[in-house]
Write a protein that holds these residues in place. Structure first.
Motif, PDB file in Angstrom:
ATOM      1  N   ASN A  56       0.789  -1.220   0.000  1.00 29.46           N
ATOM      2  CA  ASN A  56       0.000   0.000   0.000  1.00 29.46           C
ATOM      3  C   ASN A  56       0.829   1.282   0.000  1.00 29.46           C
ATOM      4  O   ASN A  56       0.422   2.287   0.569  1.00 29.46           O
ATOM      5  N   ARG A  58       3.203   3.438  -2.892  1.00 25.15           N
ATOM      6  CA  ARG A  58       3.716   3.410  -4.260  1.00 25.15           C
ATOM      7  C   ARG A  58       5.246   3.479  -4.316  1.00 25.15           C
ATOM      8  O   ARG A  58       5.885   2.747  -5.071  1.00 25.15           O
ATOM      9  N   ASP A 124      -1.224   9.800  -4.084  1.00 26.58           N
ATOM     10  CA  ASP A 124      -2.031   9.234  -5.168  1.00 26.58           C
ATOM     11  C   ASP A 124      -2.640  10.295  -6.096  1.00 26.58           C
ATOM     12  O   ASP A 124      -3.492   9.982  -6.908  1.00 26.58           O
ATOM     13  N   ARG A 126      -2.281  11.415  -8.867  1.00 24.13           N
ATOM     14  CA  ARG A 126      -1.683  11.229 -10.188  1.00 24.13           C
ATOM     15  C   ARG A 126      -2.749  11.468 -11.245  1.00 24.13           C
ATOM     16  O   ARG A 126      -3.945  11.378 -10.951  1.00 24.13           O
ATOM     17  N   THR A 128      -5.515  10.851 -13.646  1.00 22.38           N
ATOM     18  CA  THR A 128      -6.424   9.721 -13.805  1.00 22.38           C
ATOM     19  C   THR A 128      -7.366  10.036 -14.960  1.00 22.38           C
ATOM     20  O   THR A 128      -7.833  11.170 -15.079  1.00 22.38           O
ATOM     21  N   LEU A 134     -11.593   8.381  -8.885  1.00 24.37           N
ATOM     22  CA  LEU A 134     -12.155   7.790  -7.674  1.00 24.37           C
ATOM     23  C   LEU A 134     -12.006   8.818  -6.566  1.00 24.37           C
ATOM     24  O   LEU A 134     -10.956   9.417  -6.404  1.00 24.37           O
ATOM     25  N   ASN A 139     -10.901   6.030  -2.137  1.00 25.29           N
ATOM     26  CA  ASN A 139      -9.513   5.602  -2.256  1.00 25.29           C
ATOM     27  C   ASN A 139      -8.958   5.180  -0.898  1.00 25.29           C
ATOM     28  O   ASN A 139      -8.377   4.099  -0.748  1.00 25.29           O
TER      29      ASN A 139
ATOM     30  N   ARG B  52     -11.192  -0.038  -9.758  1.00 21.46           N
ATOM     31  CA  ARG B  52     -11.059   1.421  -9.873  1.00 21.46           C
ATOM     32  C   ARG B  52      -9.993   1.929  -8.902  1.00 21.46           C
ATOM     33  O   ARG B  52      -9.528   3.062  -9.026  1.00 21.46           O
ATOM     34  N   TYR B  53      -9.685   1.097  -7.934  1.00 25.25           N
ATOM     35  CA  TYR B  53      -8.564   1.448  -7.055  1.00 25.25           C
ATOM     36  C   TYR B  53      -7.305   0.950  -7.740  1.00 25.25           C
ATOM     37  O   TYR B  53      -6.757  -0.089  -7.434  1.00 25.25           O
ATOM     38  N   GLU B  54      -6.905   1.705  -8.718  1.00 29.68           N
ATOM     39  CA  GLU B  54      -5.801   1.204  -9.532  1.00 29.68           C
ATOM     40  C   GLU B  54      -4.479   1.806  -9.099  1.00 29.68           C
ATOM     41  O   GLU B  54      -4.423   2.855  -8.478  1.00 29.68           O
TER      42      GLU B  54
END
Lengths: 206, 299
Positions: A56, A58, A124, A126, A128, A134, A139, B52-54
């Motif tokens: 979890n 990146r 996160d 980034r 999309t 989302l 998320n 969708r949680y990519e």
């Protein structure tokens, strides 16, 4: 280009890609870095993604993916069945991720773990695709729900849901039996369903 | 009831893991059963949500550069600053001129030293005890024409061979006839002599019953090494396919050389059971094999 060159070698007329693949593996076994990279480069994204869902984070996922390929490079001679290259690699990735998770569990207190998740959520941001956005709330919810699964359930869930692996492949990667995989997957889905129920309910009404 | 059974299968159906026949049966049931069809739709909806949680899995531009640099760096760190061939040569050289090198095998070395020290202590003690016995025997009876070396060897053996010599010595007629031509004593003196020798024999037996003989210690140490080698060999066999051919060949060569040395030193040690030097060389050879096997496992 490499494939083309190898396909021109004697005896490589029938199944050029297979022969080049075998040749590449033979070269990688002898420590040829270029051959190793040609074989494994295509797994970069799947490995990063798999590790991301396991840990979890990146940035950590990228670092651990590197570690996975380094170990694969050093242990390429441990690859017995070349047809199972992918599951072999994911087996290594699984070990690397597991070690990292355990190290983190040992090293960090719960509040730091929460901080990690907050940092991960911020990270996160980034680009999309439109329509796939989302909400940060979901998320965070997804991330938390995944983290709450125990290690075995998260592993099986990630391999099935995000890597679309078959039960057989999951068995090869994890060493679990098929009944155990089915059971873990069923329970993982039930837990995820419960934790995301409010969101799924909202979606149901749509 | 029937539906519950199908509900269990719906998830496996959704995962595409049912065989042809079962898939057809479940598909047929899904057409007719709203509950099971609803369960399938739920699974599909959940899956879409999960996906969708990519993860943005695009690697950094330097990803592979970093991988190869790390592989090279860690490979070098793993083998140390010297190439494997040099390390093996050093290992073999240190083997031909027995000495213990300060490596990750420090523990094995310590054990080997401890065992050797124990064995040597045992040998020395036995030798002293035997010297006393022999000199007493010489002084009191003037009967022994047996060379000290023979007496030492037979005593320090503590094994059936030594017993056999004692038995012969204990037999007055045989001693007089075969081993002690100088004995000219009368029957009474001979009886005293036999009694004294019997006492020494009993004392030796008592000692050997309570304390392990040096030979026994050596054999125990050898057994421990053999057991350790068996365990390590199993690990090595598992590790072997991961080694490249050249490395594997180097290790094979090293192991073959050590096996020959073990065989030679073992033969000498068996021939001279009380010889501390022979025992030391043999145990060193075993320790060296443990050394090399551990190198392979850790490589």
């Amino acid at each position: 280009m490499e494939v083309m060159r190898l396909a021109g070698q004697p005896g490589a007329y029938a199944d050029a890609s297979m022969n080049s693949h075998e040749d590449l593996i033979a070269r990688a076994r002898r420590g040829d870095e270029e051959a190793f990279r040609l074989i494994f480069e295509r797994y970069t994204r799947p490995v990063i993604s798999f590790i991301f869902y396991m840990v979890n984070r990146r940035d950590l996922a990228e670092e651990l993916a590197q570690e996975t390929f380094v170990r694969a490079y050093k242990n390429i001679n441990g690859l017995r069945d070349e047809a199972k290259l992918s599951t072999w690699l994911f087996g290594i990735a699984r070990n690397v991720a597991r070690e990292a998770v355990r190290d983190r569990q040992r090293a960090r207190a719960d509040h730091l773990e929460l901080e990690d998740r907050a940092v991960a959520a911020i990270r996160d941001e980034r680009p999309t695709p439109v329509g796939e956005l989302l909400s940060k709330e979901l998320n965070g919810l997804m991330s938390e729900a995944l983290l709450k699964l125990d290690e075995d359930k998260r592993l099986v869930f990630t391999l099935k849901v995000y890597q679309q692996r078959s039960y057989d492949e999951i068995a090869q990667i994890t060493g679990f039996s098929i009944p155990k995989i089915r059971n873990a997957l069923h329970r993982a889905r039930a837990e995820m369903r419960r934790r995301l129920s409010s969101y799924l309910g909202v979606k149901d009404e749509m | 009831m029937r539906c519950e059974k199908f509900l269990e299968l719906v998830e496996v159906y959704f995962d595409g893991e049912l065989d042809e026949l079962e898939r057809a049966r479940v598909a047929e049931h899904l057409e007719a059963c709203a509950t099971c069809a609803g369960a399938l739709r739920k699974l599909e909806r959940e899956q879409r949500l999960y996906l969708r949680y990519e993860c943005d899995a695009e690697p950094a531009p330097a990803f592979w550069q970093n991988v190869m640099a790390r592989a090279a760096r860690e490979g070098a760190a793993q083998t140390g600053s010297t190439p494997l061939r040099d390390r093996l040569r050093a290992l073999l050289e240190s083997f031909s001129a027995p000495r213990f090198s300060p490596s990750l095998t420090a523990l094995v070395v310590l054990i080997a030293v401890a065992i050797t020290a124990l064995v040597m202590t045992g040998v020395n003690r036995k030798e002293k005890a035997t010297d006393v016995n022999v000199s007493r025997l010489n002084n009191e009876s003037t009967a022994s024409s047996t060379p000290d070396a023979l007496a030492v060897r037979s005593a320090s053996t503590g094994a059936p061979e030594g017993e056999a010599v004692d038995e012969k010595e204990g037999d007055g007629a045989t001693v007089g006839g075969q081993q002690s031509p100088q004995v000219k004593d009368g029957p009474k003196d001979r009886a005293v002599l036999v009694a004294k020798r019997e006492e020494i024999r009993r004392r030796r037996e008592a000692v050997s019953n309570h304390e392990p003989t040096p030979d026994k210690l050596v054999r125990e140490a050898e057994q421990k090494y053999v057991a350790a080698i068996a365990i390590l060999s199993r690990d090595v066999n598992r590790r072997r396919p991961q080694l490249d051919q050249e490395t594997a060949a180097q290790f094979e060569k090293a192991l073959a050389a050590i096996d020959r040395t073990i065989e030679n030193t073992r033969r000498v040690a068996r021939k001279h059971p009380g010889d501390p030097i022979a025992a030391q060389y043999m145990l060193t050879a075993y320790a060296r094999k443990v050394d090399v096997l551990r190198e392979i496992v850790g490589y």
